[in-house]
Design an enzyme around this catalytic site. Sequence first.
Site, PDB file in Angstrom:
ATOM      1  N   CYS A   1       2.989  -2.301 -14.950  1.00  0.00           N
ATOM      2  CA  CYS A   1       4.149  -1.869 -15.737  1.00  0.00           C
ATOM      3  C   CYS A   1       5.455  -1.918 -14.954  1.00  0.00           C
ATOM      4  CB  CYS A   1       3.906  -0.472 -16.303  1.00  0.00           C
ATOM      5  SG  CYS A   1       3.713   0.827 -15.062  1.00  0.00           S
TER       6      CYS A   1
ATOM      7  N   HIS B   1       3.845   5.496 -15.964  1.00  0.00           N
ATOM      8  CA  HIS B   1       4.089   4.306 -16.784  1.00  0.00           C
ATOM      9  C   HIS B   1       5.576   4.171 -17.080  1.00  0.00           C
ATOM     10  CE1 HIS B   1       3.072   1.003 -19.401  1.00  0.00           C
ATOM     11  NE2 HIS B   1       3.662   1.557 -20.428  1.00  0.00           N
TER      12      HIS B   1
ATOM     13  N   GLU C   1       6.390  -3.896 -22.576  1.00  0.00           N
ATOM     14  CA  GLU C   1       5.626  -3.231 -21.532  1.00  0.00           C
ATOM     15  C   GLU C   1       4.464  -4.111 -21.079  1.00  0.00           C
ATOM     16  OE1 GLU C   1       3.465   0.237 -22.788  1.00  0.00           O
ATOM     17  OE2 GLU C   1       2.862  -0.670 -24.698  1.00  0.00           O
TER      18      GLU C   1
END
Length: 448
Positions: free
Chosen positions: A351, A407, A419
């Site tokens: 990420c 994240h 993402e």
Amino acid sequence: MGSGARTCAERSRTGTTTGRGRTARRALVAVLLAATAVGLTPSAAGAAPRNPSDAELGAAQQARADAAARVGQIGAELAQARTHVEELHQQALIALQDYEDKQAAHDAARAAADAAAAAAVQAAADLQQGRDDVASFARASYMQGSTSPGITALLSAAGPAELIERSALLDAAGVNRVEVVAELTVLEQQAATAEQVARQATEQAAAVQQEAAALLASAQSQEVEARRQADALDAREDGLQAELQQAQQVLDGLEGARTAAQEAAARQAAAPAPPRTPARPVATPSAPTPNAPTPVRPTGGTAGAPSTSAAETAIAAARSQLGVPYSWGGGGSNGPSNGIPPDSQLFGFDCSGLTQYAYARAGIAIGGTSRDQWWLNRNKQVAIGDLQPGDLLFWGGDRSDYMSITHVAIYIGGGQMIEAPDRGQHVTIARARTSSSTYFGAVRPSAR
């Protein structure tokens, strides 16, 4: 591994990557069982359908009820086990970021050790030069007679003028001798100090490297175990669902056969056909879910207006990577890369590697790990209602502790984001999960 952040755990709660083969397997089981059930219904050609006995129907109903009971009983256990697996996965992501921080510290320590070693080499060279100077001075003094006893030099003077001259020369030679010896002493001390500093710096770098290696091993071990347990849970759930589905198919087939037999008998007797009894659907018991915690929302915002060009460049860079595989520990400022075990053979992004790359294309360094990307931009926070394209969105376990962030994604407007989600998936456009209970907040790296 890439130079960027290596953590992303916040998934869409509608499913997990470990179950990606589950739908296909269930569909296959359903087709096979349906085909088996067809054998219990009458053929189009001919003989009157067999009417299953009450005992057969009762046994099928009991088998279905038993399978449903097992699914219900195991539901809570599976839910609890999945919670544990998710916690293990989160711990692995945190440990991975700890490793990357420690690795950066090792790189700095190694550079300091190299500089200290170079200084020690230079100090040793200076010391040797000093020793050579002392030897040269001694030879010159001997050849010039300045090392002879002072009284002899004075008594051998031819007259008063030479006596005064030799006295001055002896004084000068004594002063120079003292200066040369003093300089040599300083050089020896400097060389010893430089060598000690170099040795300590090297030892410190080695210690930090050992700590980094231990953190990496811990992160890898936890991630591998989390994946193993997740796959085992999926396989166990698949087996239970297949068992229940099979029992339901058998029951539906027997009930359909009985209905068909009754209708055939009614037609033969020229009596009104009894109404067809539809197959009774079965509701698969679902695991009880605890009350969801109240979502924690970030408060206010401190970011200024975004740089439209920088934000657009970052988003365009992220879009250019759509479809690139997720790789644990992969990617960074220069683009995708192989991750770290267990994804060392997988070329892609995690990420924060993706967001780091996106903003690097815009000429903005946002940091490597997801929590670094928050911390370095913490003075540019953005409230949910003020989100603009290019803002970074974060998720974590504890809203009061940025070290819990696991994240990050880049907001593209319209309630959507780009993402690198999790293993088995690819860089994608997804709904911005700002209502999630694990939503941590947003920052605006492009703020002027």
